[in-house]
Design a protein around this motif. Structure first.
Motif, PDB file in Angstrom:
ATOM      1  N   ARG A 286     -16.865   5.859   5.644  1.00  0.00           N
ATOM      2  CA  ARG A 286     -17.270   7.051   5.837  1.00  0.00           C
ATOM      3  C   ARG A 286     -18.226   7.710   6.221  1.00  0.00           C
ATOM      4  NH1 ARG A 286     -12.833   9.315   6.870  1.00  0.00           N
ATOM      5  NH2 ARG A 286     -12.523  11.383   6.701  1.00  0.00           N
ATOM      6  N   LEU A 287     -18.444   7.459   7.719  1.00  0.00           N
ATOM      7  CA  LEU A 287     -19.689   8.305   8.240  1.00  0.00           C
ATOM      8  C   LEU A 287     -20.609   9.531   7.643  1.00  0.00           C
ATOM      9  CD1 LEU A 287     -19.119   7.013  11.739  1.00  0.00           C
ATOM     10  CD2 LEU A 287     -20.433   5.316   9.866  1.00  0.00           C
ATOM     11  N   HIS A 288     -19.699  10.840   7.780  1.00  0.00           N
ATOM     12  CA  HIS A 288     -20.311  12.070   7.136  1.00  0.00           C
ATOM     13  C   HIS A 288     -20.632  12.012   5.491  1.00  0.00           C
ATOM     14  CE1 HIS A 288     -20.521  16.660   7.173  1.00  0.00           C
ATOM     15  NE2 HIS A 288     -20.272  16.110   6.135  1.00  0.00           N
ATOM     16  N   ASP A 289     -19.865  11.185   4.590  1.00  0.00           N
ATOM     17  CA  ASP A 289     -20.063  11.443   3.670  1.00  0.00           C
ATOM     18  C   ASP A 289     -21.654  10.352   3.637  1.00  0.00           C
ATOM     19  OD1 ASP A 289     -17.991  12.653   2.806  1.00  0.00           O
ATOM     20  OD2 ASP A 289     -16.917  10.562   2.688  1.00  0.00           O
ATOM     21  N   LEU A 290     -21.901   9.477   4.218  1.00  0.00           N
ATOM     22  CA  LEU A 290     -23.051   9.027   4.131  1.00  0.00           C
ATOM     23  C   LEU A 290     -24.393   9.318   4.578  1.00  0.00           C
ATOM     24  CD1 LEU A 290     -21.328   5.154   4.847  1.00  0.00           C
ATOM     25  CD2 LEU A 290     -21.987   6.248   2.024  1.00  0.00           C
TER      26      LEU A 290
ATOM     27  N   PRO B 180     -16.649   6.813  26.108  1.00  0.00           N
ATOM     28  CA  PRO B 180     -15.999   8.263  27.663  1.00  0.00           C
ATOM     29  C   PRO B 180     -15.532   9.086  26.423  1.00  0.00           C
ATOM     30  CG  PRO B 180     -14.235   6.702  26.053  1.00  0.00           C
ATOM     31  CD  PRO B 180     -15.382   5.942  26.133  1.00  0.00           C
ATOM     32  N   ASP B 181     -15.788  10.761  27.578  1.00  0.00           N
ATOM     33  CA  ASP B 181     -16.105  12.083  26.551  1.00  0.00           C
ATOM     34  C   ASP B 181     -14.348  11.932  26.123  1.00  0.00           C
ATOM     35  OD1 ASP B 181     -17.733  12.875  27.993  1.00  0.00           O
ATOM     36  OD2 ASP B 181     -17.040  13.869  29.979  1.00  0.00           O
ATOM     37  N   GLU B 182     -13.711  11.323  26.410  1.00  0.00           N
ATOM     38  CA  GLU B 182     -12.265  11.393  25.047  1.00  0.00           C
ATOM     39  C   GLU B 182     -12.838  11.458  23.697  1.00  0.00           C
ATOM     40  OE1 GLU B 182     -12.050   9.604  27.850  1.00  0.00           O
ATOM     41  OE2 GLU B 182     -11.848  11.278  29.089  1.00  0.00           O
ATOM     42  N   ASP B 183     -13.564  10.211  23.487  1.00  0.00           N
ATOM     43  CA  ASP B 183     -13.815   9.490  22.385  1.00  0.00           C
ATOM     44  C   ASP B 183     -14.775  10.541  21.539  1.00  0.00           C
ATOM     45  OD1 ASP B 183     -11.842   7.448  22.019  1.00  0.00           O
ATOM     46  OD2 ASP B 183     -12.984   5.863  23.045  1.00  0.00           O
ATOM     47  N   LEU B 184     -15.799  11.639  22.342  1.00  0.00           N
ATOM     48  CA  LEU B 184     -16.719  12.062  21.281  1.00  0.00           C
ATOM     49  C   LEU B 184     -16.095  13.078  20.835  1.00  0.00           C
ATOM     50  CD1 LEU B 184     -18.535  11.937  24.304  1.00  0.00           C
ATOM     51  CD2 LEU B 184     -18.956  10.666  22.679  1.00  0.00           C
ATOM     52  N   ASN B 185     -15.566  13.007  19.423  1.00  0.00           N
ATOM     53  CA  ASN B 185     -14.929  13.606  19.011  1.00  0.00           C
ATOM     54  C   ASN B 185     -14.937  13.543  17.268  1.00  0.00           C
ATOM     55  OD1 ASN B 185     -12.525  11.852  17.834  1.00  0.00           O
ATOM     56  ND2 ASN B 185     -12.204  12.430  20.284  1.00  0.00           N
ATOM     57  N   ASP B 186     -14.390  14.172  16.422  1.00  0.00           N
ATOM     58  CA  ASP B 186     -14.707  13.798  15.048  1.00  0.00           C
ATOM     59  C   ASP B 186     -13.997  12.742  14.410  1.00  0.00           C
ATOM     60  OD1 ASP B 186     -16.391  16.451  14.815  1.00  0.00           O
ATOM     61  OD2 ASP B 186     -15.076  16.927  14.252  1.00  0.00           O
ATOM     62  N   SER B 187     -12.763  12.446  14.893  1.00  0.00           N
ATOM     63  CA  SER B 187     -12.366  11.429  15.100  1.00  0.00           C
ATOM     64  C   SER B 187     -12.795  10.090  14.903  1.00  0.00           C
ATOM     65  CB  SER B 187     -10.574  11.445  15.279  1.00  0.00           C
ATOM     66  OG  SER B 187      -9.418  12.302  15.112  1.00  0.00           O
TER      67      SER B 187
ATOM     68  N   PHE C 272     -16.196   9.426  15.195  1.00  0.00           N
ATOM     69  CA  PHE C 272     -16.909   9.264  14.309  1.00  0.00           C
ATOM     70  C   PHE C 272     -16.776   9.495  12.926  1.00  0.00           C
ATOM     71  CE2 PHE C 272     -19.123   9.596  18.675  1.00  0.00           C
ATOM     72  CZ  PHE C 272     -19.640   8.983  18.243  1.00  0.00           C
ATOM     73  N   ALA C 273     -15.019   9.119  12.410  1.00  0.00           N
ATOM     74  CA  ALA C 273     -14.451   9.291  10.521  1.00  0.00           C
ATOM     75  C   ALA C 273     -15.422   8.426  10.052  1.00  0.00           C
ATOM     76  CB  ALA C 273     -13.217   9.875  10.418  1.00  0.00           C
ATOM     77  N   THR C 274     -15.353   7.511  10.803  1.00  0.00           N
ATOM     78  CA  THR C 274     -15.216   6.270   9.965  1.00  0.00           C
ATOM     79  C   THR C 274     -16.608   5.073  10.621  1.00  0.00           C
ATOM     80  OG1 THR C 274     -13.563   4.888  10.123  1.00  0.00           O
ATOM     81  CG2 THR C 274     -13.421   6.106   7.919  1.00  0.00           C
ATOM     82  N   ALA C 275     -16.797   4.089   9.937  1.00  0.00           N
ATOM     83  CA  ALA C 275     -17.481   3.115  11.225  1.00  0.00           C
ATOM     84  C   ALA C 275     -16.362   2.431  11.538  1.00  0.00           C
ATOM     85  CB  ALA C 275     -18.142   2.078   9.792  1.00  0.00           C
ATOM     86  N   GLY C 276     -15.329   1.706  11.070  1.00  0.00           N
ATOM     87  CA  GLY C 276     -13.817   1.538  11.873  1.00  0.00           C
ATOM     88  C   GLY C 276     -13.199   2.210  13.118  1.00  0.00           C
ATOM     89  N   SER C 277     -13.839   3.376  13.107  1.00  0.00           N
ATOM     90  CA  SER C 277     -12.687   4.514  14.154  1.00  0.00           C
ATOM     91  C   SER C 277     -14.310   3.897  14.746  1.00  0.00           C
ATOM     92  CB  SER C 277     -12.213   5.843  13.793  1.00  0.00           C
ATOM     93  OG  SER C 277     -13.451   6.167  13.026  1.00  0.00           O
ATOM     94  N   LEU C 278     -15.245   4.361  14.468  1.00  0.00           N
ATOM     95  CA  LEU C 278     -16.017   4.356  15.862  1.00  0.00           C
ATOM     96  C   LEU C 278     -16.837   2.791  16.385  1.00  0.00           C
ATOM     97  CD1 LEU C 278     -18.762   5.843  17.255  1.00  0.00           C
ATOM     98  CD2 LEU C 278     -19.812   5.770  15.604  1.00  0.00           C
ATOM     99  N   TRP C 279     -16.092   1.609  15.920  1.00  0.00           N
ATOM    100  CA  TRP C 279     -16.175   0.714  16.360  1.00  0.00           C
ATOM    101  C   TRP C 279     -14.903   0.162  17.066  1.00  0.00           C
ATOM    102  CZ3 TRP C 279     -18.605  -3.505  17.618  1.00  0.00           C
ATOM    103  CH2 TRP C 279     -18.165  -5.187  17.621  1.00  0.00           C
ATOM    104  N   ARG C 280     -13.896   0.766  16.860  1.00  0.00           N
ATOM    105  CA  ARG C 280     -12.996   0.606  17.701  1.00  0.00           C
ATOM    106  C   ARG C 280     -13.213   1.158  19.207  1.00  0.00           C
ATOM    107  NH1 ARG C 280     -10.160   0.709  12.841  1.00  0.00           N
ATOM    108  NH2 ARG C 280      -9.601   2.646  12.699  1.00  0.00           N
TER     109      ARG C 280
END
Length: 85
Positions: A26-30, A53-60, A62-70
Motif C-alpha cells: 500500500r503506497l500511502h502506508d509506505l 491517461p488522466d483517467e488513471d490519475l486517481n487514488d485507486s 496509486f493505492a498499491t504497487a500492483g494497481s499502479l503497475w497495471r
C-alpha cells in the motif's frame, strides 16, 4: 511487476525500511503522499516511456504497487483504462 518498476518506487517510499515492494504494498502506508506521487509519475513517464491517461490519475491507481503497475502496463500498450482486475 518488473524489477525496474520496483526500483523506481523505492525512493518514493520512505517507510519501506528495506522490505520488498510487492503488488499488495500500500503506497500511502509506505509514505507516498500527493507531492511524491506527482514526482513518481514524472519518473515513471521519463524512465518507462509511458504517459498515464488522466483517467488513471486517481487514488485507486496509486493505492498499491500492483494497481499502479497495471496502469503502467495498460498505458504502455495503449489499452483502455477500464479493465477487470
Amino acid at each position: 511487476m518488473n524489477q525496474t518498476f520496483q526500483d523506481l518506487l523505492v525512493p518514493y517510499l520512505p517507510y519501506l525500511n528495506g522490505r520488498q515492494v510487492t503488488e499488495e504494498s500500500r503506497l500511502h502506508d509506505l509514505g507516498l503522499n500527493s507531492m511524491k506521487a506527482i514526482d513518481l509519475l514524472f519518473t515513471i513517464e521519463d524512465e518507462l516511456g509511458v504517459s498515464l491517461p488522466d483517467e488513471d490519475l486517481n487514488d485507486s491507481t496509486f493505492a498499491t504497487a500492483g494497481s499502479l503497475w497495471r496502469a503502467v502496463q495498460r498505458a504502455s500498450v495503449g489499452e483502455p483504462t477500464k479493465v477487470n482486475v
